[in-house]
Design a protein around this motif. Structure first.
Motif, PDB file in Angstrom:
ATOM      1  N   LYS A 142       0.848  -1.191   0.000  1.00 13.24           N
ATOM      2  CA  LYS A 142       0.000   0.000   0.000  1.00 13.24           C
ATOM      3  C   LYS A 142       0.886   1.244   0.000  1.00 13.24           C
ATOM      4  CE  LYS A 142      -1.600   1.931   3.692  1.00 13.24           C
ATOM      5  NZ  LYS A 142      -2.285   2.211   4.976  1.00 13.24           N
ATOM      6  N   ILE A 143       0.718   2.060  -1.029  1.00  8.37           N
ATOM      7  CA  ILE A 143       1.392   3.355  -1.097  1.00  8.37           C
ATOM      8  C   ILE A 143       0.334   4.428  -0.861  1.00  8.37           C
ATOM      9  CG2 ILE A 143       2.662   4.994  -2.526  1.00  8.37           C
ATOM     10  CD1 ILE A 143       4.309   2.596  -1.636  1.00  8.37           C
ATOM     11  N   ALA A 144       0.439   5.117   0.267  1.00  6.59           N
ATOM     12  CA  ALA A 144      -0.492   6.179   0.605  1.00  6.59           C
ATOM     13  C   ALA A 144      -0.095   7.466  -0.106  1.00  6.59           C
ATOM     14  CB  ALA A 144      -0.514   6.400   2.118  1.00  6.59           C
ATOM     15  N   TYR A 145      -1.084   8.279  -0.427  1.00  8.61           N
ATOM     16  CA  TYR A 145      -0.779   9.555  -1.060  1.00  8.61           C
ATOM     17  C   TYR A 145      -1.905  10.543  -0.806  1.00  8.61           C
ATOM     18  CZ  TYR A 145      -3.878   7.919  -4.848  1.00  8.61           C
ATOM     19  OH  TYR A 145      -4.945   7.447  -5.572  1.00  8.61           O
ATOM     20  N   ARG A 146      -1.545  11.814  -0.855  1.00 11.33           N
ATOM     21  CA  ARG A 146      -2.517  12.898  -0.800  1.00 11.33           C
ATOM     22  C   ARG A 146      -2.736  13.396  -2.221  1.00 11.33           C
ATOM     23  NH1 ARG A 146      -1.553  15.805   4.946  1.00 11.33           N
ATOM     24  NH2 ARG A 146      -0.350  14.124   5.916  1.00 11.33           N
ATOM     25  N   GLU A 147      -4.003  13.714  -2.513  1.00 17.45           N
ATOM     26  CA  GLU A 147      -4.337  14.155  -3.863  1.00 17.45           C
ATOM     27  C   GLU A 147      -5.365  15.270  -3.792  1.00 17.45           C
ATOM     28  OE1 GLU A 147      -5.488  12.176  -8.177  1.00 17.45           O
ATOM     29  OE2 GLU A 147      -6.093  11.133  -6.345  1.00 17.45           O
ATOM     30  N   ALA A 148      -5.222  16.253  -4.655  1.00 14.26           N
ATOM     31  CA  ALA A 148      -6.178  17.358  -4.713  1.00 14.26           C
ATOM     32  C   ALA A 148      -6.136  17.970  -6.107  1.00 14.26           C
ATOM     33  CB  ALA A 148      -5.856  18.416  -3.659  1.00 14.26           C
ATOM     34  N   GLY A 149      -7.197  18.707  -6.427  1.00 14.60           N
ATOM     35  CA  GLY A 149      -7.254  19.387  -7.712  1.00 14.60           C
ATOM     36  C   GLY A 149      -7.866  18.532  -8.808  1.00 14.60           C
ATOM     37  N   ASP A 150      -8.084  19.157  -9.951  1.00 11.98           N
ATOM     38  CA  ASP A 150      -8.717  18.531 -11.100  1.00 11.98           C
ATOM     39  C   ASP A 150      -7.695  17.698 -11.870  1.00 11.98           C
ATOM     40  OD1 ASP A 150     -10.032  17.856 -13.429  1.00 11.98           O
ATOM     41  OD2 ASP A 150     -10.795  19.879 -13.827  1.00 11.98           O
ATOM     42  N   PRO A 151      -7.902  16.376 -12.006  1.00 14.10           N
ATOM     43  CA  PRO A 151      -6.947  15.547 -12.755  1.00 14.10           C
ATOM     44  C   PRO A 151      -6.773  15.965 -14.208  1.00 14.10           C
ATOM     45  CG  PRO A 151      -8.401  14.170 -11.432  1.00 14.10           C
ATOM     46  CD  PRO A 151      -8.964  15.563 -11.381  1.00 14.10           C
ATOM     47  N   ALA A 152      -7.697  16.762 -14.730  1.00 15.53           N
ATOM     48  CA  ALA A 152      -7.548  17.252 -16.100  1.00 15.53           C
ATOM     49  C   ALA A 152      -6.487  18.343 -16.201  1.00 15.53           C
ATOM     50  CB  ALA A 152      -8.891  17.774 -16.617  1.00 15.53           C
ATOM     51  N   ASN A 153      -6.120  18.940 -15.080  1.00 17.65           N
ATOM     52  CA  ASN A 153      -5.093  19.984 -15.071  1.00 17.65           C
ATOM     53  C   ASN A 153      -3.691  19.371 -15.044  1.00 17.65           C
ATOM     54  OD1 ASN A 153      -6.970  22.065 -15.052  1.00 17.65           O
ATOM     55  ND2 ASN A 153      -7.026  22.191 -12.806  1.00 17.65           N
ATOM     56  N   PRO A 154      -2.655  20.158 -15.356  1.00 17.17           N
ATOM     57  CA  PRO A 154      -1.290  19.645 -15.264  1.00 17.17           C
ATOM     58  C   PRO A 154      -0.987  19.139 -13.853  1.00 17.17           C
ATOM     59  CG  PRO A 154      -1.338  21.742 -16.432  1.00 17.17           C
ATOM     60  CD  PRO A 154      -2.703  21.546 -15.865  1.00 17.17           C
ATOM     61  N   THR A 155      -0.201  18.082 -13.774  1.00 19.01           N
ATOM     62  CA  THR A 155       0.094  17.435 -12.495  1.00 19.01           C
ATOM     63  C   THR A 155       1.372  17.983 -11.889  1.00 19.01           C
ATOM     64  OG1 THR A 155      -1.048  15.388 -13.091  1.00 19.01           O
ATOM     65  CG2 THR A 155       0.652  15.231 -11.386  1.00 19.01           C
ATOM     66  N   VAL A 156       1.337  18.177 -10.574  1.00 15.10           N
ATOM     67  CA  VAL A 156       2.521  18.513  -9.789  1.00 15.10           C
ATOM     68  C   VAL A 156       2.724  17.380  -8.779  1.00 15.10           C
ATOM     69  CG1 VAL A 156       3.646  20.179  -8.271  1.00 15.10           C
ATOM     70  CG2 VAL A 156       2.039  20.972 -10.031  1.00 15.10           C
ATOM     71  N   LEU A 157       3.885  16.754  -8.839  1.00 14.61           N
ATOM     72  CA  LEU A 157       4.248  15.679  -7.921  1.00 14.61           C
ATOM     73  C   LEU A 157       5.119  16.258  -6.814  1.00 14.61           C
ATOM     74  CD1 LEU A 157       4.462  12.587  -7.264  1.00 14.61           C
ATOM     75  CD2 LEU A 157       6.511  12.580  -8.715  1.00 14.61           C
ATOM     76  N   LEU A 158       4.748  16.003  -5.561  1.00 14.52           N
ATOM     77  CA  LEU A 158       5.479  16.526  -4.410  1.00 14.52           C
ATOM     78  C   LEU A 158       6.183  15.369  -3.709  1.00 14.52           C
ATOM     79  CD1 LEU A 158       2.665  18.852  -2.971  1.00 14.52           C
ATOM     80  CD2 LEU A 158       4.430  19.438  -4.656  1.00 14.52           C
ATOM     81  N   LEU A 159       7.511  15.394  -3.681  1.00 14.33           N
ATOM     82  CA  LEU A 159       8.313  14.301  -3.119  1.00 14.33           C
ATOM     83  C   LEU A 159       8.983  14.761  -1.830  1.00 14.33           C
ATOM     84  CD1 LEU A 159       9.912  12.851  -6.375  1.00 14.33           C
ATOM     85  CD2 LEU A 159       7.933  11.971  -5.097  1.00 14.33           C
ATOM     86  N   HIS A 160       8.620  14.122  -0.733  1.00 13.42           N
ATOM     87  CA  HIS A 160       9.045  14.560   0.594  1.00 13.42           C
ATOM     88  C   HIS A 160      10.466  14.110   0.938  1.00 13.42           C
ATOM     89  CE1 HIS A 160       8.746  10.600   2.630  1.00 13.42           C
ATOM     90  NE2 HIS A 160       7.666  10.389   1.907  1.00 13.42           N
ATOM     91  N   GLY A 161      10.960  14.630   2.051  1.00  9.06           N
ATOM     92  CA  GLY A 161      12.288  14.283   2.525  1.00  9.06           C
ATOM     93  C   GLY A 161      12.240  13.374   3.738  1.00  9.06           C
ATOM     94  N   PHE A 162      13.418  13.180   4.345  1.00 11.08           N
ATOM     95  CA  PHE A 162      13.553  12.454   5.598  1.00 11.08           C
ATOM     96  C   PHE A 162      13.485  13.468   6.731  1.00 11.08           C
ATOM     97  CE2 PHE A 162      16.462  11.653   9.102  1.00 11.08           C
ATOM     98  CZ  PHE A 162      16.024  10.427   9.573  1.00 11.08           C
ATOM     99  N   PRO A 163      12.854  13.137   7.853  1.00  8.53           N
ATOM    100  CA  PRO A 163      12.163  11.897   8.194  1.00  8.53           C
ATOM    101  C   PRO A 163      10.651  12.046   8.112  1.00  8.53           C
ATOM    102  CG  PRO A 163      12.659  13.085  10.201  1.00  8.53           C
ATOM    103  CD  PRO A 163      13.063  13.984   9.059  1.00  8.53           C
TER     104      PRO A 163
END
Length: 326
Positions: free
Chosen positions: A55-76
């Protein structure tokens, strides 16, 4: 809108009904209040995708028809670090912020049963985007997010529309004295060298990461380090983190490859870097200027987790940058 609240009071004596009183109260909601009660189209959704049985959890918001922004977190930390940024970006973009395996709300298999690595994490993040039907994306890279995102970029450079780089390294110049104990572990991965790094997994170290180098440490919400430490203190998680510490050394060998890809493909980039960060000091920010010609460069007077003090400024710069490249 008329709403009715009905309250019935019955008094019973000796098993029989003595009296019954019914009161009805009506009131109206204004049109403004009705609109305020409607679902927020930019509200963050908390979701999960199963990838290779994990299971990979993720937060998602906004219209999927719009351009995507991927947010990659750090440690910890986890996608929690983007909790305030996501609703701002979601007004114009489709935003996805995942938790890596062993982090946040994603699954955490034992370290002796799963290969925790940056290459594996990058593959997982790509498979998540594939499952979501995302073909192209801009990516925010921070700390661990940098090697994850740059590995994804190396696999398919044309898929990345732009970088937002925040205290994430791709150059040897950014690995200074702080990294000496970790480099010792890379060179000789003994139990003793690994155990020497466990102090970095304590509450004092976690709080230090969030507050060191900030202009006003008292303004940094303790919710950050309380929730992070809860996750670090889960049975077996220290072993997960030691695996990731060890594997970070594999990223250093990829630096020249990533730099060559920067020069070849010239992705537009916005760099927002906390200059007081000891983990990824300012020395690691400036070499990007040697390889990226379309680079907006900003040095901020804060520490490692720049979003905590410069969230509105970073969000505004990102909106301008994303509007330009999309």
């Amino acid at each position: 809108m008329l709403r009715a609240i009905t309250n019935t009071l019955a008094t019973l004596t000796a098993g029989s009904v003595f009296a019954v009183s019914v009161v009805t109260v009506g009131f109206y909601l204004s049109p403004e209040a009705v609109r305020a009660a409607e679902p927020d189209p930019f509200q963050t959704q908390f979701r999960a995708q199963t990838i290779d049985g994990m299971k990979i959890a993720y937060r998602e918001a906004g219209d999927p028809a719009n351009p995507t922004v991927l947010l990659l977190h750090g440690f910890p930390t986890s996608s929690h670090m983007f909790r305030n940024l996501i609703p701002v970006l979601a007004q114009d973009y489709h935003v996805i912020a995942p938790d890596y395996p062993g982090f946040g709300a994603s699954d955490m298999p034992p370290a002796d049963e799963y290969d925790y690595s940056f290459a594996g994490t990058a593959r997982m993040m790509t498979e998540l985007l594939d499952a979501k039907g995302v073909d192209r994306y801009a990516v925010y890279l921070m700390d661990y997010g940098a090697p994850v995102g740059f590995r994804m970029f190396a696999e398919d450079p044309d898929r990345v529309t732009g970088f937002i780089i925040q205290n994430g390294n791709a150059y040897d110049a950014g690995l200074r004295e702080f990294w000496d104990p970790i480099k010792a572990y890379w060179a000789d991965p003994t139990k003793e060298n690994g155990d020497a790094l466990r102090a970095f997994l304590t509450m004092d170290a976690t709080q230090w990461q969030f507050t060191h180098g900030t202009r006003n440490p008292d303004a940094i919400s303790p919710d950050n380090f309380w929730h992070v430490q809860y996750l670090l203190d889960r049975p077996g998680n220290q072993e997960v983190q030691l695996e990731m510490f060890l594997d970070y050394g594999t990223n250093v060998g990829e630096y020249p490859k990533w730099q060559a890809l920067f020069r070849e493909h010239q992705p537009p980039a916005l760099l927002m870097w906390g200059k007081n960060d000891v983990i990824f000091p300012e020395d690691g920010a400036h070499p990007y200027k040697n390889d990226l010609t379309d680079l907006e460069f900003h040095i901020l007077d804060t520490g490692h987790f720049a979003l905590e003090e410069y969230g509105p400024e970073i969000a505004a710069e990102m909106q301008d940058f994303l509007a330009r490249i999309n």
